[in-house]
Design a protein around this motif. Structure first.
Motif, short mmCIF file in Angstrom:
data_model
loop_
_atom_site.label_atom_id
_atom_site.label_comp_id
_atom_site.label_asym_id
_atom_site.label_seq_id
_atom_site.Cartn_x
_atom_site.Cartn_y
_atom_site.Cartn_z
N THR A 19 31.63 55.86 38.67
CA THR A 19 32.47 56.86 39.32
C THR A 19 32.79 58.08 38.46
N ASP A 20 32.58 58.05 37.17
CA ASP A 20 33.03 59.12 36.28
C ASP A 20 31.95 60.10 35.84
N GLY A 71 37.18 49.55 24.14
CA GLY A 71 38.40 50.25 23.78
C GLY A 71 38.66 51.52 24.56
N ILE A 72 37.79 51.85 25.52
CA ILE A 72 37.98 53.04 26.36
C ILE A 72 37.74 52.66 27.82
N PRO A 73 38.62 53.11 28.72
CA PRO A 73 38.41 52.81 30.15
C PRO A 73 37.48 53.83 30.79
N VAL A 74 36.26 53.43 31.04
CA VAL A 74 35.24 54.31 31.60
C VAL A 74 34.58 53.60 32.77
N SER A 75 34.21 54.38 33.78
CA SER A 75 33.41 53.83 34.87
C SER A 75 32.17 54.70 35.03
N LEU A 76 31.04 54.17 34.66
CA LEU A 76 29.80 54.92 34.80
C LEU A 76 29.44 55.12 36.27
N VAL A 99 29.44 61.04 30.80
CA VAL A 99 30.62 60.26 31.11
C VAL A 99 31.87 61.03 30.73
N LYS A 100 32.82 61.08 31.65
CA LYS A 100 34.12 61.69 31.40
C LYS A 100 35.14 60.58 31.23
N TYR A 152 45.61 50.06 41.33
CA TYR A 152 44.18 50.13 41.58
C TYR A 152 43.81 51.50 42.11
N SER A 153 42.69 51.99 41.65
CA SER A 153 42.10 53.20 42.19
C SER A 153 40.60 53.04 42.12
N LEU A 154 39.94 53.26 43.22
CA LEU A 154 38.49 53.14 43.27
C LEU A 154 37.82 54.05 42.25
N LEU A 155 38.41 55.22 42.01
CA LEU A 155 37.81 56.20 41.10
C LEU A 155 38.32 56.14 39.67
N TRP A 156 39.61 55.80 39.47
CA TRP A 156 40.19 55.94 38.13
C TRP A 156 40.74 54.65 37.53
#
Length: 192
Positions: free
Chosen positions: A175-176, A168-173, A183-184, A151-155
């Protein structure tokens, strides 16, 4: 010649019976605080969001009142006792999980997942450029990932989990975002 009044009455009765049939198929769950969740609105593979005070919690609806969600949890890292792990995650377990950087993808009921909050369905479909995968594939991805994880709060948080499953992509709007608000993609999860 048919009576027009009887035809209209027959038509109306047919519509009323159809409505009653549809209404009886609807299912809802009410939690202990009286919050009602209309689970008939959810489809297998739907992305569910529950806004909280400081963040949004995410999960994938699996059907039959079950939601898979990633939540920080220390217990899977220190015990294999499935009965104690199955209990709802307490705040102490959650904080310890964040600090230890361990979590679990778990399956809970809709009302345990929502924890009294309102549920938003598939809201991210408008924000992510990738099209959603089919509902069955989304749910199967979530089911394959059930269990202990890092677990990571950011990643590596609950939003990364659901966006990987649905798009199909791990993204967090949450934190990213960079300075321009784009979005990165932080990291890619290998196919399970």
């Amino acid at each position: 010649m048919k009576n027009p009044i009887l035809s209209v009455l027959s038509f109306l009765l047919d519509k009323i019976f159809i409505f009653i049939k549809l209404k009886s198929k609807c299912s809802s769950v009410t939690d202990k605080n009286g919050n009602k969740y209309e689970t008939s609105l959810f489809k297998r593979g739907d992305l569910l969001e529950v806004p909280r005070t400081l963040f949004v919690h995410f999960g994938i609806y699996l059907g039959e009142n079950r939601v898979a969600h990633l939540i920080p949890d220390i217990l899977p890292a220190i015990t294999r006792n499935k009965a104690s792990i199955k209990n709802m995650v307490t705040n102490k377990r959650l904080i310890a999980g964040v600090l230890a950087k361990v979590a679990s993808v778990r399956v809970d009921t809709v009302h345990d997942f929502a924890y009294g909050g309102d549920i938003i369905i598939n809201h991210m479909d408008q924000s992510i450029s990738n099209k959603p995968l089919c509902g069955e594939e989304v749910a199967q991805r979530a089911e394959k990932l059930v269990g202990a994880t890092s677990y990571s709060l950011l990643w590596d948080n609950c939003e990364h989990f659901v966006t990987y499953c649905r798009y199909g992509i791990p993204v967090s709007l949450q934190t990213d975002k960079d300075n321009k608000g784009t979005v990165k993609l932080r990291k890619k999860i290998d196919e399970v």
